[in-house]
Design an enzyme around this catalytic site. Sequence first.
Site, mmCIF file in Angstrom:
data_model
loop_
_atom_site.group_PDB
_atom_site.id
_atom_site.type_symbol
_atom_site.label_atom_id
_atom_site.label_comp_id
_atom_site.label_asym_id
_atom_site.label_seq_id
_atom_site.Cartn_x
_atom_site.Cartn_y
_atom_site.Cartn_z
ATOM 1 N N GLN A 1 0.867 -1.176 0.000
ATOM 2 C CA GLN A 1 0.000 0.000 0.000
ATOM 3 C C GLN A 1 0.908 1.231 0.000
ATOM 4 O O GLN A 1 1.446 1.619 1.025
ATOM 5 C CB GLN A 1 -0.914 -0.019 1.229
ATOM 6 C CG GLN A 1 -2.004 1.015 1.214
ATOM 7 C CD GLN A 1 -2.907 0.906 2.431
ATOM 8 O OE1 GLN A 1 -2.561 0.296 3.433
ATOM 9 N NE2 GLN A 1 -4.067 1.513 2.347
ATOM 10 N N VAL B 1 0.342 4.408 -0.359
ATOM 11 C CA VAL B 1 -0.179 5.523 0.442
ATOM 12 C C VAL B 1 -1.073 4.911 1.518
ATOM 13 O O VAL B 1 -2.002 4.171 1.196
ATOM 14 C CB VAL B 1 -0.982 6.516 -0.426
ATOM 15 C CG1 VAL B 1 -1.594 7.616 0.435
ATOM 16 C CG2 VAL B 1 -0.097 7.113 -1.515
ATOM 17 N N HIS C 1 -7.520 2.852 -0.624
ATOM 18 C CA HIS C 1 -7.794 3.191 -2.015
ATOM 19 C C HIS C 1 -8.020 1.920 -2.810
ATOM 20 O O HIS C 1 -7.384 0.906 -2.585
ATOM 21 C CB HIS C 1 -6.686 4.050 -2.638
ATOM 22 C CG HIS C 1 -5.311 3.484 -2.561
ATOM 23 N ND1 HIS C 1 -4.564 3.476 -1.387
ATOM 24 C CD2 HIS C 1 -4.520 2.923 -3.504
ATOM 25 C CE1 HIS C 1 -3.379 2.940 -1.628
ATOM 26 N NE2 HIS C 1 -3.332 2.587 -2.911
ATOM 27 N N HIS D 1 -8.055 0.289 -6.556
ATOM 28 C CA HIS D 1 -7.554 0.440 -7.919
ATOM 29 C C HIS D 1 -8.607 -0.080 -8.889
ATOM 30 O O HIS D 1 -9.131 -1.179 -8.703
ATOM 31 C CB HIS D 1 -6.283 -0.401 -8.123
ATOM 32 C CG HIS D 1 -5.146 0.022 -7.276
ATOM 33 N ND1 HIS D 1 -4.132 0.820 -7.740
ATOM 34 C CD2 HIS D 1 -4.836 -0.255 -5.979
ATOM 35 C CE1 HIS D 1 -3.255 1.027 -6.780
ATOM 36 N NE2 HIS D 1 -3.655 0.384 -5.697
#
Length: 139
Positions: free
Chosen positions: A91, A93, A97, A99
């Site tokens: 990961q 960041v 999130h 993708h």
Amino acid sequence: MADCVFCAIVAGSASAFRVADEPTGVAFLDTRPVFRGHVLVVPREHVETLGDLPAPELPGYFGLVRRVTLAVEAGLGAGGTFVAINNRVSQSVPHLHTHVVPRTKGDGLRGFFWPRHRYADDTEAADHAERIAAALAAA
């Protein structure tokens, strides 16, 4: 979170090529795409992993992921998509999130990005299944 680039994108203090900005989250192009049109979908609130996202927010967040997935296919003429979430490991960041990567037949992407490992036998597979089921029951 002050030093989170995704929080800065959500707040509008960092630039991004946005494709959606909704109460449930923001979607924008990945700056290092697997293929052109690779989108990241993030919740507005800073949470690091899928497990940290409050249960009441799941329908809205995944509704946005679903709509972005359909839009990537329709908008880019993609044959399909690859949808993935990393939790901590890989990961880049530490903000949840998802993708959404456009796919076309013959694009060169083969399955997952990592090697596969078979179970030694059915006993080992059953052991792993039982351990996961027990943790699920305890949750």
